[in-house]
Structure formats: structure tokens, C-alpha cells
Write a protein that holds these residues in place. Structure first.
Motif, PDB file in Angstrom:
ATOM      1  N   PHE A  39       0.815  -1.216   0.000  1.00 47.25           N
ATOM      2  CA  PHE A  39       0.000   0.000   0.000  1.00 47.25           C
ATOM      3  C   PHE A  39       0.851   1.270   0.000  1.00 47.25           C
ATOM      4  O   PHE A  39       0.320   2.365   0.083  1.00 47.25           O
ATOM      5  N   ARG A  40       2.193   1.098  -0.069  1.00 44.09           N
ATOM      6  CA  ARG A  40       3.138   2.217  -0.045  1.00 44.09           C
ATOM      7  C   ARG A  40       2.866   3.138   1.143  1.00 44.09           C
ATOM      8  O   ARG A  40       2.660   4.345   1.009  1.00 44.09           O
ATOM      9  N   LYS A  41       2.922   2.540   2.324  1.00 43.38           N
ATOM     10  CA  LYS A  41       2.691   3.250   3.578  1.00 43.38           C
ATOM     11  C   LYS A  41       3.934   3.174   4.464  1.00 43.38           C
ATOM     12  O   LYS A  41       4.787   2.311   4.288  1.00 43.38           O
ATOM     13  N   ARG A  42       4.019   4.075   5.418  1.00 43.65           N
ATOM     14  CA  ARG A  42       5.028   4.071   6.488  1.00 43.65           C
ATOM     15  C   ARG A  42       6.432   3.792   5.933  1.00 43.65           C
ATOM     16  O   ARG A  42       7.116   2.853   6.347  1.00 43.65           O
ATOM     17  N   ALA A  43       6.874   4.640   5.038  1.00 47.52           N
ATOM     18  CA  ALA A  43       8.125   4.384   4.312  1.00 47.52           C
ATOM     19  C   ALA A  43       9.312   4.197   5.244  1.00 47.52           C
ATOM     20  O   ALA A  43      10.078   3.235   5.108  1.00 47.52           O
ATOM     21  N   ARG A  44       9.514   5.108   6.189  1.00 44.17           N
ATOM     22  CA  ARG A  44      10.691   5.026   7.043  1.00 44.17           C
ATOM     23  C   ARG A  44      10.661   3.755   7.894  1.00 44.17           C
ATOM     24  O   ARG A  44      11.681   3.074   8.042  1.00 44.17           O
ATOM     25  N   ARG A  45       9.525   3.447   8.450  1.00 39.45           N
ATOM     26  CA  ARG A  45       9.435   2.256   9.296  1.00 39.45           C
ATOM     27  C   ARG A  45       9.606   0.980   8.476  1.00 39.45           C
ATOM     28  O   ARG A  45      10.310   0.048   8.890  1.00 39.45           O
ATOM     29  N   ALA A  46       8.972   0.944   7.323  1.00 41.17           N
ATOM     30  CA  ALA A  46       9.091  -0.244   6.470  1.00 41.17           C
ATOM     31  C   ALA A  46      10.544  -0.452   6.047  1.00 41.17           C
ATOM     32  O   ALA A  46      11.044  -1.589   6.041  1.00 41.17           O
ATOM     33  N   HIS A  47      11.226   0.639   5.721  1.00 45.22           N
ATOM     34  CA  HIS A  47      12.628   0.520   5.308  1.00 45.22           C
ATOM     35  C   HIS A  47      13.487   0.027   6.472  1.00 45.22           C
ATOM     36  O   HIS A  47      14.374  -0.816   6.285  1.00 45.22           O
ATOM     37  N   ALA A  48      13.228   0.544   7.660  1.00 43.09           N
ATOM     38  CA  ALA A  48      13.983   0.104   8.835  1.00 43.09           C
ATOM     39  C   ALA A  48      13.747  -1.377   9.114  1.00 43.09           C
ATOM     40  O   ALA A  48      14.687  -2.124   9.445  1.00 43.09           O
ATOM     41  N   GLN A  49      12.503  -1.822   8.981  1.00 42.36           N
ATOM     42  CA  GLN A  49      12.202  -3.226   9.211  1.00 42.36           C
ATOM     43  C   GLN A  49      12.842  -4.120   8.141  1.00 42.36           C
ATOM     44  O   GLN A  49      13.339  -5.212   8.445  1.00 42.36           O
TER      45      GLN A  49
END
Length: 305
Positions: A60-70
Motif C-alpha cells: 500500500f506504499r505506507k510508512r516508508a521510514r518504518r518499512a525501510h527500517a524493518q
């Protein structure tokens, strides 16, 4: 993992399988699944939960920074376990759900996948323009990495990078040359005006075909090569000059005489292994280029967008 969490993970994965075949994105569905995943207690957030959480955000292309960190955590765990091949399989699933987009330090952007001809044409035109202005440019950072490692653009990248050679026998002369070039390019309407106003130590051009191209200052002092923001005089000038070239779909592109030292300086010794979670350490760059940074007191912090 409890049966309840296992069932939730399976349900989300099922929805993701449907999304892979259907480009539609139901925001209400995302909100519901995101809330239910968030309700899982931290002690039950297994690796399967984390992978599912990341895939949902990417779809869904959401929470970019968090998704990248995970994503970075997932890859690092595989690296430590010597199972990077399994991460590659997971990343292929990520790519499918991103559906033409990519996730990096800039957030979600259109990936360069299948855009090589347009990218190389824009790079060639900008290189020719800079050459006509008396400045040799060369493939830098991700663009250089793609040419050397893959012979093309990096599919999961979102922009192109060029180094621009500046004249000068002292750092003060180099800084003056960089300011002069930026002013000339801005006056000609070549650089991105909005980006220039954000006080970055590099410049950005939008090519005729829409390619974002970052321009980074490069110079030689006392037989050492400097390329902001990754090579701080730790590579001999002979590795940079005279420039060599690499073939692309739009002709040749100039590259350093020996690209490998610059790639290692930028990406580390493991640069030959693709890492879609890689992110540049801008804070470290500023400590490695103290004099260059100090010469730009108006630029409180570098901009990466």
C-alpha cells in the motif's frame, strides 16, 4: 507464535496474494489489517509477523521510514545467519507488491526498472552539457555501481548520480568553482530550483525524460581524489583520472579510471552483493569532509531528497 497470531498472519498473506493479481488498493482494508497487526503484543511479533507487516506496508506504499527500517533488520538477520539467498527470495516478493515502485532513503518512488534507455539518454545529455561548460562529469554512486556490477541501471534505484570535476589548486578555489557552476546551471534553468533553495551541498537536475540526476562536486588536491559525499581523499587521483568510459544504450558514459576504490569507499567491501536496504550515512559524510562542509556555513545540514 500463538494460533491467533498465526491465523492473522495467514489472513494478511492471503490478502496480499490477491493484491498481487489486482492492482487496486483498498485503503480501508489496509487500515483494518494494519490495526490488527499492531495489536499483536511485542513478545509475539515473530519474524513471520515482521515480514508480513513489511509486505503490507509495501503493497500500500505506507510508512516508508518504518518499512525501510524493518527491511534492514530482516536483511541483517539473514546476513548474520548466512542466508542472504532467502532474503533475495523475500525481496522478490516485495518487488512484486511494489508494482513498479521502490523504497529507499527517499521514501517510495518509481523504480528505474525497465527505464534504462531513458536514464542513459538523460545522463548522456547532461554529461554533454557539462562538458560544453568546461566540466567533465562521470558516473557516480548508484549509477557507477549499476554500470560496474550490472552493466545497466540498478533496477531498484530511483535516480541517477554524476560527479562533476571542479578546477582548483586549493579547497577555497574548488568551493568557488562549485558555487559558480551551480549559479550558471541555475541561471540556465538546468537545476531543480526548489531543490537549490533547500541548501544542499549537491545539486539536482530533472532530465528531459524525467530522470532525477544528482550532481556531486569532485576534485583533486595533492594527488588525492575527493568526491562528495563518499570519498574524502582516501583514493589516489590516478584511480579517478584520466576518466575511462562504459557502454550504455545511449552511448558511452565517463567513469573513474578505476571504479572499484570509489565503490568500496561509498558502499563498503560488500558492494558486489546487491542490498536494496542500503542507505547512505550523511552524518558520517559531514565528519569526513569537515573543511568542505565548513566552507558552506549556510548549509546547516545536507539534503538527501
Amino acid at each position: 507464535m500463538s494460533e491467533q497470531v498465526r491465523a492473522l498472519v495467514a489472513e494478511v498473506q492471503g490478502h496480499l496474494e490477491t493484491l498481487s493479481a489486482d492492482p487496486g488498493r483498498d485503503e480501508a482494508l489496509y487500515d483494518d489489517l494494519r490495526a490488527r497487526l499492531n495489536d499483536v503484543p511485542s513478545e509475539e511479533r515473530t519474524s513471520a509477523w515482521r515480514r508480513t507487516s513489511v509486505l503490507l506496508d509495501l503493497a500500500f506504499r505506507k510508512r516508508a521510514r518504518r518499512a525501510h527500517a524493518q527491511l534492514s533488520i530482516i536483511r541483517e538477520n539473514h546476513r548474520k545467519a548466512d542466508t542472504l539467498d532467502r532474503f533475495d527470495v523475500f525481496w522478490a516478493r516485495c518487488v512484486a507488491l511494489l508494482d513498479g515502485w521502490t523504497l529507499g532513503g527517499h521514501g517510495y518512488r518509481r523504480a528505474l526498472r525497465d527505464q534504462g534507455p531513458a536514464v542513459w539518454a538523460d545522463v548522456a545529455e547532461l554529461t554533454a552539457l557539462l562538458d560544453a561548460a568546461g566540466h567533465r562529469a562521470f558516473a557516480n554512486s548508484g549509477t557507477l555501481l549499476g554500470l560496474v556490477r550490472e552493466g545497466d541501471v540498478i533496477a531498484d534505484d530511483d535516480d541517477a548520480d554524476l560527479g562533476v570535476l571542479l578546477p582548483g589548486g586549493t579547497l577555497a578555489e574548488v568551493v568557488a568553482a562549485w558555487a559558480d557552476l551551480r549559479a550558471r546551471l541555475a541561471a540556465d534553468g538546468v537545476t531543480d530550483a526548489d531543490f537549490e533553495q533547500r541548501n544542499a551541498l549537491h545539486s539536482k537536475v530533472i532530465g528531459a525524460r524525467g530522470t532525477r540526476i544528482d550532481l556531486f562536486p569532485a576534485w583533486v588536491l595533492e594527488d588525492r581524489a575527493w568526491v562528495w559525499p563518499h570519498t574524502a581523499g582516501d583514493v589516489p587521483a590516478a584511480a579517478l583520472l584520466p576518466l575511462a568510459s562504459r557502454e550504455t544504450s545511449a552511448g558511452t558514459v565517463p567513469v573513474p579510471a578505476e571504479p572499484e576504490p570509489f565503490l568500496e569507499s561509498n558502499y563498503g567491501a560488500a558492494w558486489r552483493r546487491p542490498d536494496p536496504t542500503w542507505e547512505f550515512d550523511w552524518a558520517r559524510a559531514r565528519t569526513r569532509f569537515p573543511d568542505f562542509v565548513a566552507a558552506h556555513p549556510e548549509f546547516a545540514e545536507d539534503v538527501t531528497e
